[in-house]
Design an enzyme around this catalytic site. Structure first.
Site, PDB file in Angstrom:
ATOM      1  N   LYS A 484     -17.876  -9.782  -4.884  1.00 37.29           N
ATOM      2  CA  LYS A 484     -18.386  -9.996  -3.536  1.00 37.29           C
ATOM      3  C   LYS A 484     -18.649  -8.664  -2.851  1.00 37.29           C
ATOM      4  O   LYS A 484     -18.221  -7.604  -3.309  1.00 37.29           O
ATOM      5  CB  LYS A 484     -17.390 -10.827  -2.724  1.00 37.29           C
ATOM      6  N   TYR A 710     -22.656  18.116  17.673  1.00 33.34           N
ATOM      7  CA  TYR A 710     -22.697  17.521  19.008  1.00 33.34           C
ATOM      8  C   TYR A 710     -21.443  17.866  19.812  1.00 33.34           C
ATOM      9  O   TYR A 710     -20.333  17.903  19.283  1.00 33.34           O
ATOM     10  CB  TYR A 710     -22.815  15.998  18.901  1.00 33.34           C
TER      11      TYR A 710
END
Length: 815
Positions: A484, A710
């Site tokens: 999965k 940043y």
């Protein structure tokens, strides 16, 4: 190879049973999946703690195989011949040792902790202009790989190069008897497989056993090591970086504009060569190769010319995404008969599409006459059901009439110029060529263009981990494997394909669309959908997916659809909630559940399951045992009342290890397949599967006080070298891994991540690391490991794995 049945019997000390004791064997196999298995195949049914070749005899009989070496007789003998021995691996080794005695040409045997395969491939390159060489394909250096390599010899070869690897004591004697090298090379003694030996001295002496009959042994001078070997009588042709070490050859190194200059001082003369490498491992591997050329007294100019042309060796078969919905198997640096057989098997195991294509160059060093060679290659390609063949090279193209749907080209450039007219789409393409043909240009042209960050998936490691957990199971216990969430982030189809070849019993997915995709791509294993939505029931039925049913509403809804389609006995899987309190029927649902199931023939219960909440936590053992007991009670009530005999399963990866008494009929393997265990002792036996890599886009130096990224969250306290890596949080890297909390690995050294991780980039401090732009960077893998990252980020390994974006290219490879 061609060996008569009569010659095999006394060599492997077999008792013969079955149809005949006449005939000829021309192919030895241990892999039941190979399409090359046919009438002339001798199949060795190897038996280990994790697999048993005897289980595959029925299907091999259907394929036409008639000769088997077994340690136990099967029920169905179907006109076949069986050589019964006590140990099939030992029989394989005895056959190879006998076969080796039929040849008397020089053989180099290579052992050591690292570098064996590189040295072998480089020696093949350096010596091949003068010899017809047989060598170990890829890294076939084990107790099984060595005999298979030796059985590749034929009467046209006049030189052999084989590598030998061991992991514990008493293994090298067997390999020495098979290889019998006349020349030995000891690459080094490192930390690999330390756990199999008491100390380094024991490991060194065990490896030296390979050379007991060698005329000369080449190795790096080491006082401690040489003291251990003082009693050995072989000639020792040694080298050293130390002038006064009494070595046969003294070597100096100097950086050059294109790599490294090596100067060899030997017998009052010197030799300088330039190599395109600067790393220590490549330098030492090169020295070992030059030592062989010196021992053979090659002219100086020949050594210089050939060594300067050495190249990086790709030791792995890689699966890549190609253009127009194709998949590529990249084996673009190798073209010999033995490795072609391996590559074709790999193609069959990992094909994404029904249509199979091969792009193949002239084949070198087969040891066969040219006409015989290409007839055999044709037989391989036809046996592997290849749909299209593109031959590149003057020689092979002269035999293109032997191949199905073949088009010939004189050169790689000729092929590339015509490529847009060849219509590559919806097919699996094996690209296999000798280095001279530069097939990497073809791979580049056919490869789907994505950015330079890749997640490499090691299929060997997946197989190892699967077999490790198989070894913990009772023989009758089935295995379901979870694929999965895109195979826990590693890639769904490719892993499902591997599991199908390993004959697991079920695959598990979370949602119907995951299962539908696998079925559409050709996966035939039964697939259980663990969290089916009622809106997907019709699509599941259409694609033969089997739902986990966990509620009365879901059961009634599914039965209603089956009734409308007049479908009966459709397999479903009943889930009980035993304490996870997530999904599942509880005790108070039992009467209503039984009533519904008694009154319908639309469904049949294929299995009953539950989910353990904390099987990895020894502090919660009492709770887990309570879950197991409750599951026993609920499932027994269902089985007894309905008079059925379904599969039962409750154990997950950690449950397999911690609660083996609750295996029932099946277990569910999840994160353990991918090399993750909560048990540190068990972790030692699991191999890392996924390695996330990128490159250095740019390097800059900033001064003290300057900032990075940043909000200026990193400010340099001194002159600092910063590397920018093209991977960020959009690729799945947590922003919390920044701010010098996390790191990447460059040249084996830690480079702390500085400042904020950006959407598509992150920056690292590489001040004390020798590196350059374009160089490889490891984001996670062995170091840092996924487990380490999860611990530092206070999360779980699953989240790290499944977070990697699908925009990151997955590359599957086999060592």
């Amino acid at each position: 190879m061609t060996i008569s049945i009569q010659n095999i019997i006394p060599v492997i000390h077999a008792t013969i049973h079955g149809h005949t004791n006449e005939g000829v064997v021309n192919h030895v196999s241990i892999d039941s999946r190979s399409l090359l298995n046919a009438e002339g195949t001798l199949f060795f049914a190897l038996k280990g703690s994790r697999n048993n070749g005897h289980h595959y005899i029925p299907q091999l009989l259907e394929q036409g195989v008639r000769f088997f070496v077994v340690s136990e007789m099967p029920q169905d003998t179907k006109n076949a011949t069986f050589f019964v021995v006590s140990d099939t691996l030992e029989a394989l080794q005895k056959l190879a040792a006998y076969y080796r005695t039929l040849f008397s040409f020089p053989v180099i045997g290579i052992t050591g902790s690292n570098g064996k395969t590189i040295i072998k491939e480089w020696l093949n390159f350096l010596l091949s202009p003068d010899y017809n060489i047989v060598r170990s394909p890829k890294s076939y250096n084990s107790q099984v790989g060595v005999p298979l390599s030796i059985l590749g010899m034929n009467e046209m070869h006049n030189f052999g190069i084989f590598e030998a690897g061991i992991s514990t004591v008493n293994e090298m004697d067997k390999l020495e008897e098979i290889i019998r090298p006349s020349i030995g090379i000891l690459s080094n003694i490192g930390s690999a497989h330390d756990e199999g030996f008491e100390n380094t001295s024991q490991k060194a002496l065990e490896k030296w056993k390979l050379f007991k009959h060698s005329e000369v042994v080449i190795f790096k001078k080491d006082k401690t090591f040489e003291n251990l070997l003082a009693l050995n009588t072989q000639e020792k042709f040694t080298w050293s970086f130390e002038k006064n070490d009494n070595a046969s050859v003294w070597v100096t190194t100097h950086e050059s504009s294109v790599g490294t200059e090596l100067t060899f001082y030997h017998q009052n003369s010197n030799l300088s060569v330039i190599i395109p490498f600067t790393d220590k491992a490549s330098i030492e591997n090169t020295i070992h190769c030059v030592m062989v050329l010196l021992y053979f007294k090659y002219p100086v100019d020949t050594i210089q010319k050939r060594v300067a042309a050495l190249y990086p060796v790709e030791m792995r078969l890689k699966v890549k995404n190609g253009v127009n919905n194709t998949s590529l198997i990249d084996d673009s640096y190798s073209s010999d008969y033995q490795s072609l057989k391996i590559a074709l098997d790999f193609l069959e195991h990992q094909k994404l599409h029904t249509n199979k294509t091969i792009i193949l160059s002239d084949i070198y060093q087969s040891g066969l006459p040219v006409t015989d060679l290409y007839h055999r290659v044709s037989q391989l390609i036809i046996a592997n059901k290849i749909n299209r063949v593109f031959t590149i090279g003057e020689v092979i193209s002269g035999y293109k009439h032997l191949f199905p749907n073949a088009i010939g080209f004189s050169s790689t450039n000729d092929f590339l110029n015509q490529m847009e007219h060849l219509h590559f789409q919806n097919e699996t393409i094996l690209v296999k060529g000798a280095r001279d043909f530069q097939f990497e240009k073809i791979v580049t042209a056919l490869e789907e263009k994505t950015h330079e960050t890749v997640l490499e998936i090691n299929l060997n490691a997946l197989s190892n981990n699967l077999n490790y957990f198989k070894s913990k199971l009772k023989p009758q216990t089935k295995m379901m494997v979870m694929v999965k969430a895109f195979g826990y982030g590693n890639g769904g189809f490719e892993i499902a394909k591997l599991l199908e070849h390993h004959k697991v019993d079920y695959l598990g997915v979370a949602f119907a669309d995951e299962g539908i995709e696998l079925k559409t791509l050709g996966i035939e294993l039964p697939i259980i959908v663990m969290n089916p939505e009622s809106t997907a029931f019709e699509a599941m039925i259409q694609n033969k997916l089997e739902p986990e049913i966990y509620s009365i509403r879901g059961l009634q809804s599914f039965i209603k659809i089956l009734e409308s389609k007049e479908i009966y006995h459709y397999p479903i899987h009943i889930k009980f909630d035993t304490g996870m309190h997530r999904l599942g029927f509880e005790q108070n649902n039992m009467l209503e559940l039984l009533a519904i199931l008694k009154n319908t023939s639309c469904v049949k219960i294929a299995s009953i399951l539950s989910h353990l909440a904390c099987s990895d936590d020894r502090n919660e053992t009492e709770f887990t045992l309570h879950q197991i007991q409750l599951f026993e009670n609920l499932s027994t009530q269902l089985i007894t009342t309905l008079q059925i005999n379904p599969i039962r399963h409750i154990l997950n990866s950690s449950g397999i290890s911690n609660f083996p008494e609750a295996q029932y009929n099946m277990v569910r393997l999840g994160v353990g397949l991918y090399g993750i265990s909560s048990n540190e002792e068990e972790q030692k036996y699991l191999e890392n599967v996924g390695t996330l890599k990128s490159i250095i886009s740019q390097i800059r130096t900033i001064e003290a006080g300057e900032s990075v990224g940043y909000n200026r969250r990193f400010k340099a306290s001194s002159k600092t070298k910063i590397a920018t890596i093209p991977i960020g949080y959009a690729d799945g890297i947590s922003r919390h891994w920044g701010y010098e909390r996390g790191y990447v690995t460059i040249n084996g050294k830690k480079a702390p991540i500085v400042g904020s991780i950006c959407m598509d980039m992150l920056m690292v401090n590489c001040t004390n690391i020798e590196c350059k732009e374009g160089q490889e960077v490891v984001i996670f893998g062995e170091n840092p490991s996924i487990k380490y990252m999860a611990k530092e980020l206070q999360t779980i390994s699953y989240e790290i794995m499944t977070s990697i974006s699908k925009r990151v290219k997955r590359v599957f490879y086999r060592e």
